[in-house]
Design a protein around this motif. Structure first.
Motif, short mmCIF file in Angstrom:
data_model
loop_
_atom_site.label_atom_id
_atom_site.label_comp_id
_atom_site.label_asym_id
_atom_site.label_seq_id
_atom_site.Cartn_x
_atom_site.Cartn_y
_atom_site.Cartn_z
N ASP A 89 47.49 30.28 42.70
CA ASP A 89 46.56 29.35 42.07
C ASP A 89 45.40 30.10 41.43
OD1 ASP A 89 48.08 27.28 42.99
OD2 ASP A 89 46.82 26.91 44.77
N VAL A 90 44.99 29.65 40.25
CA VAL A 90 43.80 30.17 39.61
C VAL A 90 42.58 29.77 40.45
CG1 VAL A 90 42.35 30.03 37.55
CG2 VAL A 90 44.81 30.15 37.31
N ARG A 91 41.66 30.68 40.65
CA ARG A 91 40.49 30.41 41.49
C ARG A 91 39.22 30.59 40.67
NH1 ARG A 91 42.29 30.09 46.70
NH2 ARG A 91 44.41 30.86 47.00
N ALA A 92 38.09 30.20 41.27
CA ALA A 92 36.83 30.27 40.55
C ALA A 92 35.75 30.82 41.47
CB ALA A 92 36.43 28.88 40.04
N ASP A 93 34.59 31.12 40.88
CA ASP A 93 33.46 31.57 41.70
C ASP A 93 32.89 30.38 42.47
OD1 ASP A 93 32.27 30.19 39.63
OD2 ASP A 93 30.58 31.56 39.46
N ARG A 94 31.81 30.60 43.22
CA ARG A 94 31.32 29.56 44.13
C ARG A 94 30.79 28.33 43.40
NH1 ARG A 94 27.25 32.11 48.36
NH2 ARG A 94 26.58 33.31 46.53
N TRP A 95 30.39 28.48 42.14
CA TRP A 95 29.88 27.33 41.40
C TRP A 95 30.93 26.77 40.44
CZ3 TRP A 95 24.97 27.12 37.80
CH2 TRP A 95 24.43 25.82 37.84
N MET A 96 32.16 27.27 40.58
CA MET A 96 33.29 26.80 39.77
C MET A 96 33.04 27.02 38.28
SD MET A 96 35.30 25.73 42.14
CE MET A 96 36.57 24.81 41.29
N ARG A 97 32.31 28.08 37.94
CA ARG A 97 32.01 28.35 36.53
C ARG A 97 32.90 29.44 35.94
NH1 ARG A 97 27.18 25.86 34.86
NH2 ARG A 97 26.98 24.03 36.20
N LYS A 98 33.45 30.32 36.77
CA LYS A 98 34.22 31.45 36.26
C LYS A 98 35.59 31.50 36.93
CE LYS A 98 29.95 34.12 35.81
NZ LYS A 98 29.20 35.26 36.36
N ILE A 99 36.61 31.43 36.12
CA ILE A 99 37.97 31.47 36.63
C ILE A 99 38.37 32.93 36.87
CG2 ILE A 99 40.37 30.93 36.09
CD1 ILE A 99 38.57 28.50 36.63
N HIS A 100 39.08 33.18 37.95
CA HIS A 100 39.68 34.50 38.12
C HIS A 100 41.11 34.35 38.60
CE1 HIS A 100 38.51 34.06 42.43
NE2 HIS A 100 37.34 33.69 41.95
N ASN A 101 41.96 35.17 38.02
CA ASN A 101 43.39 35.08 38.24
C ASN A 101 43.92 36.49 38.49
OD1 ASN A 101 46.04 34.17 38.30
ND2 ASN A 101 46.28 34.30 36.08
N PRO A 102 43.79 37.02 39.71
CA PRO A 102 44.24 38.40 39.98
C PRO A 102 45.69 38.60 39.56
CG PRO A 102 42.98 37.56 41.82
CD PRO A 102 43.21 36.41 40.91
N THR A 103 45.92 39.72 38.88
CA THR A 103 47.23 39.96 38.27
C THR A 103 47.70 41.37 38.59
OG1 THR A 103 46.67 38.46 36.44
CG2 THR A 103 48.48 39.99 36.06
N LEU A 104 48.96 41.50 38.95
CA LEU A 104 49.59 42.80 39.18
C LEU A 104 50.27 43.23 37.89
CD1 LEU A 104 50.31 44.94 41.39
CD2 LEU A 104 52.45 43.66 41.71
N LEU A 105 49.97 44.46 37.45
CA LEU A 105 50.48 44.92 36.16
C LEU A 105 51.14 46.29 36.29
CD1 LEU A 105 47.24 43.71 35.26
CD2 LEU A 105 48.70 43.46 33.26
N ALA A 106 52.09 46.53 35.38
CA ALA A 106 52.62 47.87 35.17
C ALA A 106 51.98 48.42 33.90
CB ALA A 106 54.14 47.82 35.03
N ASP A 107 51.56 49.66 33.96
CA ASP A 107 50.89 50.30 32.82
C ASP A 107 51.72 51.51 32.39
OD1 ASP A 107 49.25 51.46 30.98
OD2 ASP A 107 47.58 51.84 32.34
N PRO A 108 52.45 51.41 31.27
CA PRO A 108 53.27 52.54 30.83
C PRO A 108 52.47 53.82 30.60
CG PRO A 108 53.89 50.55 29.65
CD PRO A 108 52.65 50.22 30.42
N ALA A 109 51.17 53.69 30.34
CA ALA A 109 50.34 54.88 30.17
C ALA A 109 50.05 55.56 31.51
CB ALA A 109 49.03 54.52 29.47
N ARG A 110 50.21 54.80 32.61
CA ARG A 110 49.98 55.33 33.96
C ARG A 110 51.11 54.80 34.86
NH1 ARG A 110 43.95 53.32 35.08
NH2 ARG A 110 44.81 51.43 34.14
#
Length: 389
Positions: free
Chosen positions: A87-108
């Motif tokens: 689930d997409v989450r937000a800060d304590r005042w529900m003003r900023k969405i954060h969506n932690p994402t796992l990524l592969a980076d071909p440069a690393r």
């Protein structure tokens, strides 16, 4: 029956084992809380990221200074979103969405990476290793919004870093505007408080009336204690480190108080891409707090003290001295070192600057001792004036 394999054709061998250990049923969180994306969902996430960065008001500019944008866009070009925290989450005042994402980076390619939000630029991605254990350990410090655990007490945060940002004039804004800018950064929580409170006055998980009423309580919770240096504090958005902005005689200082993290530091790449990053930052600072620091150029007190000691910097002695004093804050030993350095100069004008700093710091003992040895008439009068009740 063999282990399930991942759809990504260019994957490293470790990915299949990690996928088998952590993936749940289709669209469901696995053992470590990550929901693995289908190929179609990954392409959609990648398109969102690239679309966001192509806009004029792209989030990249809120995360990181302009000199690193080109490198960030190049690194994003081949990045592959692999999983999210559900689930997409937000800060304590529900003003900023954060969506932690796992990524592969071909440069690393030697490991995977965690972005605290899908628009977080690559220099702020957290190294996640190659195993289920390393992935869980890397994200563990940042899992607070997904739990009902209390945020860490402010007085219990064991480490701190203070950075001089510049004067209000140099930053092109008054203190209230600077505070609003910090409130808008993606790495901060939206609920601030002033020096009237030693601890965070906001609830950890505001809901219902508490959430609706946050706007009404804002002026009360941002109030300043009598005689205090004007300061406003916010939490970092995931881990609960504190971000304090203060303005001592319009010299602005950023202080970060935090609990250390144990994962691999992101500082080497960040320093490479941002040569203006404040020098000497600790490698154990959490990424959500470091994301705020990385948005600015600045100096720590040790570097400012060296500028004060540099005889070639005499014309800017007052500026660097005041910046140093503001950055030292409540560090009494460091303040005494600064005052002794300037107050012991042969030049009476430079000594006078030291006395002005001591007066700002309300360091009466230093002023008394200086009055006993001062010989220049103008300085003697200034010292007597500063010592009057």
């Amino acid at each position: 029956m063999g282990l399930p394999s991942h759809w990504w054709k260019d994957r490293n061998p470790f990915l299949d084992a990690l996928f088998a250990d952590t993936a749940g049923d289709s669209g469901q969180p696995g053992k470590t809380g990550w929901v693995w994306l289908s190929e179609h969902e990954s392409r959609e996430a990648s398109a969102r990221i690239h679309s966001a960065e192509a806009q004029d008001d792209a989030p990249l500019g809120a995360w990181i200074p302009a000199e690193a944008h080109e490198a960030c866009l190049g690194m994003l070009e081949g990045a592959v979103p692999l999983a999210t925290r559900g689930d997409v989450r937000a800060d304590r005042w529900m003003r900023k969405i954060h969506n932690p994402t796992l990524l592969a980076d071909p440069a690393r390619p030697d490991q995977l990476w965690i972005a605290l939000h899908e628009t977080t630029p690559p220099p702020l991605w957290i190294p996640a290793g190659t195993t289920a254990a390393s992935l869980a350990a890397a994200f563990a410090p940042y899992a607070w919004p997904e739990t009902q655990d209390p945020l860490p007490a402010v007085v219990g945060l064991p480490r701190s870093v203070r950075i001089f940002l510049g004067t209000e004039t140099e930053m092109g804004a008054d203190f209230e505007t600077i505070v609003r800018f910090f409130q808008g950064l993606p790495g901060t929580d939206s609920l601030p408080w002033g020096t009237r409170f030693a601890e965070d006055p906001w609830p950890d998980h505001p809901t219902g009336i508490a959430l609706v009423g946050a706007g009404y309580r804002m002026p009360e919770n941002m109030a300043q204690a009598d005689g205090a240096v004007p300061s406003i504090t916010l939490r970092s958005r995931r881990l609960g480190a504190t971000i304090t902005i203060s303005s001592m005689n319009k010299f602005c200082v950023l202080e970060v108080r935090y609990a250390p993290v144990a994962h691999e530091s992101i500082l080497p790449l960040l320093t490479q891409l941002l040569p203006g990053l404040p020098k000497g930052l600790p490698s154990d600072m959490p990424v959500d707090a470091l994301a705020v620091v990385a948005r600015f150029r600045g100096y720590q007190a040790d570097e400012l003290l060296e500028m004060v000691r540099n005889p070639e910097e005499t014309p800017s002695l007052g500026y660097h001295g005041m910046a140093c004093l503001a950055t030292m804050g409540d560090d009494g030993a460091a303040v005494r070192t600064l005052l002794a350095e300037i107050g012991g100069r042969e030049d009476p004008r430079q000594r006078g600057l030291g006395y002005q700093l001591a007066s700002f710091a309300r360091h009466k003992r230093f002023l008394h001792e200086a009055l006993l040895r001062e010989t220049e008439a103008g300085n003697i009068e200034d010292l007597r004036r500063a010592l009057r009740p």
